[in-house]
Design an enzyme around this catalytic site. Structure first.
Site, PDB file in Angstrom:
ATOM      1  N   ASP A 157       0.984  -1.246  -0.020  1.00  0.00           N
ATOM      2  CA  ASP A 157      -0.124  -0.011  -0.113  1.00  0.00           C
ATOM      3  C   ASP A 157       1.182   1.185   0.080  1.00  0.00           C
ATOM      4  OD1 ASP A 157      -2.297   1.592   0.134  1.00  0.00           O
ATOM      5  OD2 ASP A 157      -2.779   1.387   1.887  1.00  0.00           O
ATOM      6  N   PHE A 158       1.992   1.339  -0.691  1.00  0.00           N
ATOM      7  CA  PHE A 158       2.791   2.350  -0.859  1.00  0.00           C
ATOM      8  C   PHE A 158       2.340   3.263  -2.052  1.00  0.00           C
ATOM      9  CE2 PHE A 158       6.987   0.276   0.965  1.00  0.00           C
ATOM     10  CZ  PHE A 158       6.603   0.634   2.256  1.00  0.00           C
TER      11      PHE A 158
END
Length: 809
Positions: free
Chosen positions: A481-482
């Site tokens: 979830d970068f």
């Protein structure tokens, strides 16, 4: 020869028993937990010192002076080990030595009693000298808690301020980031680093919309107001829009939308359009023209505000009266769910400001994280600013769809989405979009080739046609979830030959800062491709390498070691060491798996949606961050294609998140100590100035104190500037100042932009998650600093304040 004193009193005997028992208990904790740490391959210090402290405590119980001497040796050994383990940085040393300093002072003061009990002379003088030295050292260590400890101290010479050119003085704050290129910089200098200490509250406005969510999570006040002429424009967590007088804060009009979402309520800002001004046409070669737009003479909405809502509408409101613009969509509203397919609340909401790109209003949308595979898509769309008509769509799952999808179809489901603010370059008529991850964020086996192309990227689109110009990906097959979570900021990049290139810069949740050529999307600073260890999730297409932006400073993205573990005491530090050694950890790109793994930074950041502020007079950017790790574990579960129940409540806080449609659920939480403190050493949030001519850090200071938070949620009430996680953005001005508010305590602060020194702060009724803005009143000529304060992140204290500060008359 000195005659021994009489036997110790009953009180002295009791004291020795109590002291000895405390030492034995502390030693047993060290020894038992230390043995566990050793079994995990960790440091032997705690086991060895624990055994010795147990022996020392037992000797004290039996009134043996040798117990005090043994503890003294342990304290000396601890000091040597602490410097070896942590270096000379204050906070790591404090965690290792303060408890021993206090304990050593108590033991030294008790030493005469032990000597008397063993029939020897008490030796008061040397004992009390040692006790005094240790007590003073401990007091010094405690006092030093109240002093900021910069991780990078300013070492240059402070230069005179650059005067504001009257022709370039800021007139309005018309866009979310002040300029379409997200500068968050104001060419104003009535308030300077020399007089900022005199700032006082000029006015306070109460919106009447306090951000309190059903179920207790998800509503936040994160806005940056706009200012045009003598009006300031606000939006609230429930999408109410308000105009107030710029000098008095008096309400001029309020339009109540009262939008509601089950968990995700916030409005980060508005867009503004003036139809009486001719659109700026691009000057770059081969750029498409901006479409003309006008409103009939005498009609309302010559000047209009545009807002995305949490109920997935795009709304246009007359900036002069607050009336809905009847010529826009259906009585001022455009339904953004058209073409999306099934998009129940809160799977698809819009929280960031729309972007005005010429005469096109560009919007993205936030897709709920990790809930299920089948989610609304991340289509990006451009609408006519006057009529609300759809001009174009860019579907990252099917670029052939350029407007509405064919009858009976939807935009591609579960594609990468743009939930943060965007930037617009009028010179090339290009809109730059920060792209997040496809659903579900932590599992890539269901992703398509286009998901892999567009996920976690910066995307440049033609603002008139919506066609792709370039895309640059920051993470391959993002399993962390970068997202690219922020509006990119424009600046001119100076090349080695002295020429400049129009560039943009942005940060990511992975703690990376990127610098790209605006025309081509190619990096202008060094990027390394580093190998990454794969995991063991079946069918997961692990990327063999990932990118690191090594030509720019890495902020809060260091590879942790056991020595980086921290605690308010040696005891919780020891527990953090055990937790760290018990997890799989391979650095920034540690892939999730069914075993317990550590992500640092975690999906909260790194950097988040606040964006950078810039100072073009010195070519400096100002970066705020949060340093929070997450532990994460994939839990095997029966695959399900069922639609989630419509609530994302499980994902507004940490814990188990379903990931329906995959064989897994995911369990995740913050990597905190037993006292609720991040396990790695401080700071947990900082403000950093980076010289973009050299790409080096000028200074880096801790941002925020523990005054309004603390262990286990208990407010400490003391302003210890340890550096707390931050969430909003900063404001830079030509007065040599950087303002910031969005940390965990209830202060708006001003820093000297050249040195990083905090030179002013004002206590607010509650904390803030907003970004400060500033303007100069066209009526009075007074400069104001404005902040919206609705409550700090993770704080139970909430409010509805908008506060303006100015110099006294």
């Amino acid at each position: 020869m000195t005659t021994p004193s009489s036997a110790p009193s009953a009180i002295a005997k009791l004291w020795l028993i109590v002291l000895g028992v405390v030492l034995v208990a502390a030693g047993l904790f060290f020894a038992i937990a230390g043995a566990k740490l050793v079994s995990l391959g960790g440091s032997w210090y705690f086991l060895i010192s624990g055994v010795l402290i147990v022996i020392a405590g037992a000797l004290v119980v039996f009134r043996k002076a040798s117990g005090a001497l043994l503890f003294g040796l342990v304290t000396i050994g601890t000091a040597i080990w602490a410097v070896y383990d942590a270096g000379l940085d204050y906070w790591p040393l404090n965690s290792r030595l303060l408890a021993f300093g206090i304990g050593g002072a108590v033991i030294a003061a008790t030493y005469p009693i032990l000597r008397r009990a063993s029939g020897r002379a008490p030796a008061y003088a040397p004992s009390f000298i040692v006790a005094a030295i240790l007590a003073l050292a401990s007091a010094g260590g405690i006092a030093a808690m109240f002093v900021p400890h910069p991780t990078v101290a300013f070492s240059g010479t402070e230069q005179p301020l650059v005067p504001v050119d009257p022709a370039k003085e800021q007139k309005n704050w018309e866009a979310y980031g002040n300029t379409p290129g997200g500068s968050r910089f104001a060419a104003l200098n009535q308030i300077t680093r020399d007089n900022v200490k005199n700032l006082t509250v000029a006015w306070t406005y109460r919106t009447g919309d306090t951000p309190i969510s059903p179920g207790g999570g998800g509503a936040e006040d994160q806005e940056t107001p706009l200012q045009v002429g003598d009006k300031v424009f606000l939006c609230t967590p429930h999408n109410n829009v308000i105009a107030i007088d710029a000098d008095s804060g008096k309400e001029l009009w309020k339009t109540e939308i009262n939008a509601k979402s089950s968990v995700w309520m916030r409005c980060r800002g508005l867009a503004y359009f003036d139809a009486t001004q001719a659109p700026v046409q691009p000057t770059a070669p081969n750029s498409t023209a901006v479409i003309a737009a006008s409103v009939a003479p005498g009609a309302i909405c010559q000047r209009r505000l545009l807002m995305n809502t949490i109920t997935a509408e795009l709304i246009a409101i007359d900036a002069d009266t607050g009336a809905f613009c009847a010529d826009f969509g259906k009585n001022g509203r455009v339904d953004l769910k058209i073409g999306m397919g099934n998009a129940p609340d809160p799977q698809y909401v819009l929280t960031s400001a729309p972007t005005l790109a010429g005469t096109t209003v560009v919007i993205g949308g936030r897709i709920a994280d990790n809930v299920q595979v089948d989610m609304p898509g991340g289509v990006m769309r451009g609408f006519d600013v006057i009529t609300g008509e759809l001009r174009w769509a860019f579907d990252p799952g099917n670029p052939e769809i350029t407007k509405l999808p064919p009858e009976g179809q939807t935009y591609t489901r579960s594609t990468p989405n743009v939930w943060a603010a965007m930037s617009y370059d009028a010179a090339s008529n290009t809109v730059f979009l920060p792209v997040g991850s496809p659903s579900v964020d932590l599992y890539g086996a269901t992703r398509t080739a286009l998901d892999h192309k567009y996920g976690a990227s910066m995307l440049a689109l033609d603002a008139t046609t919506g066609r792709e110009k370039w895309v640059y990906q920051t993470v391959h097959n993002d399993l962390w979830d970068f997202d690219v979570p922020m509006q990119p900021s424009f600046f001119d990049f100076k090349k080695k030959d002295g020429t400049t290139v129009p560039a943009l810069t942005f940060g990511t949740k992975a703690g990376q800062i990127w610098v790209l050529d605006r025309a081509t999307g190619q990096p202008l600073t060094e990027v390394a491709d580093v190998p990454v260890k794969p995991g063991k999730i079946p069918n997961e297409p692990y990327a063999p390498t990932q990118k690191l932006s090594v030509g720019m400073p890495q902020i809060g993205a260091q590879t942790l070691t056991e020595s980086d573990m921290w605690g308010a005491t040696p005891f919780d530090q020891l527990l953090c060491r055990i937790a760290f050694k018990g997890m799989r950890y391979d650095g920034v790109y540690t892939v999730p798996g069914t075993d317990l793994a550590l992500n640092f930074p975690g999906s909260l950041g790194g950097m988040n949606w606040g964006g950078f502020s810039t100072d073009p007079t010195t070519n400096t950017i100002f970066v705020n961050d949060m340093r929070l790790g997450l532990w994460i574990q994939m839990k095997e579960a029966a695959p399900s294609t069922a639609v989630a129940s419509g609530s994302e409540a499980t994902n507004t806080v940490m814990g188990v998140v379903p990931m329906k449609g995959t064989p897994y659920a995911v369990d995740k939480n913050r990597f905190l100590s037993a006292l609720g403190i991040p396990c790695q050493e401080p700071p947990f949030g900082s403000l950093t100035a980076i010289d973009m001519n050299t790409q080096k850090i000028k200074w880096q200071v801790p941002l925020g104190t523990v005054e309004d938070t603390g262990p286990m949620g208990i407010k400490m009430g003391v302003p210890i500037p340890i550096g707390m996680p931050t969430i909003g953005g900063s404001l830079a001005t030509q007065g040599g100042l950087v303002f910031f508010a969005a940390t965990q305590d209830y202060y708006l602060r001003a820093f000297d932009s050249q040195t990083g020194k905090e030179i002013w702060k004002a206590r607010m009724p509650v904390g803030s998650q907003g970004t400060p803005m500033t303007y100069k009143s066209p009526k009075t000529g007074k400069q104001y600093i404005v902040i919206s304060a609705g409550g700090a992140r993770q704080s139970p204290d909430r409010g509805d304040y908008v506060i303006a500060y100015a110099l006294p008359n």
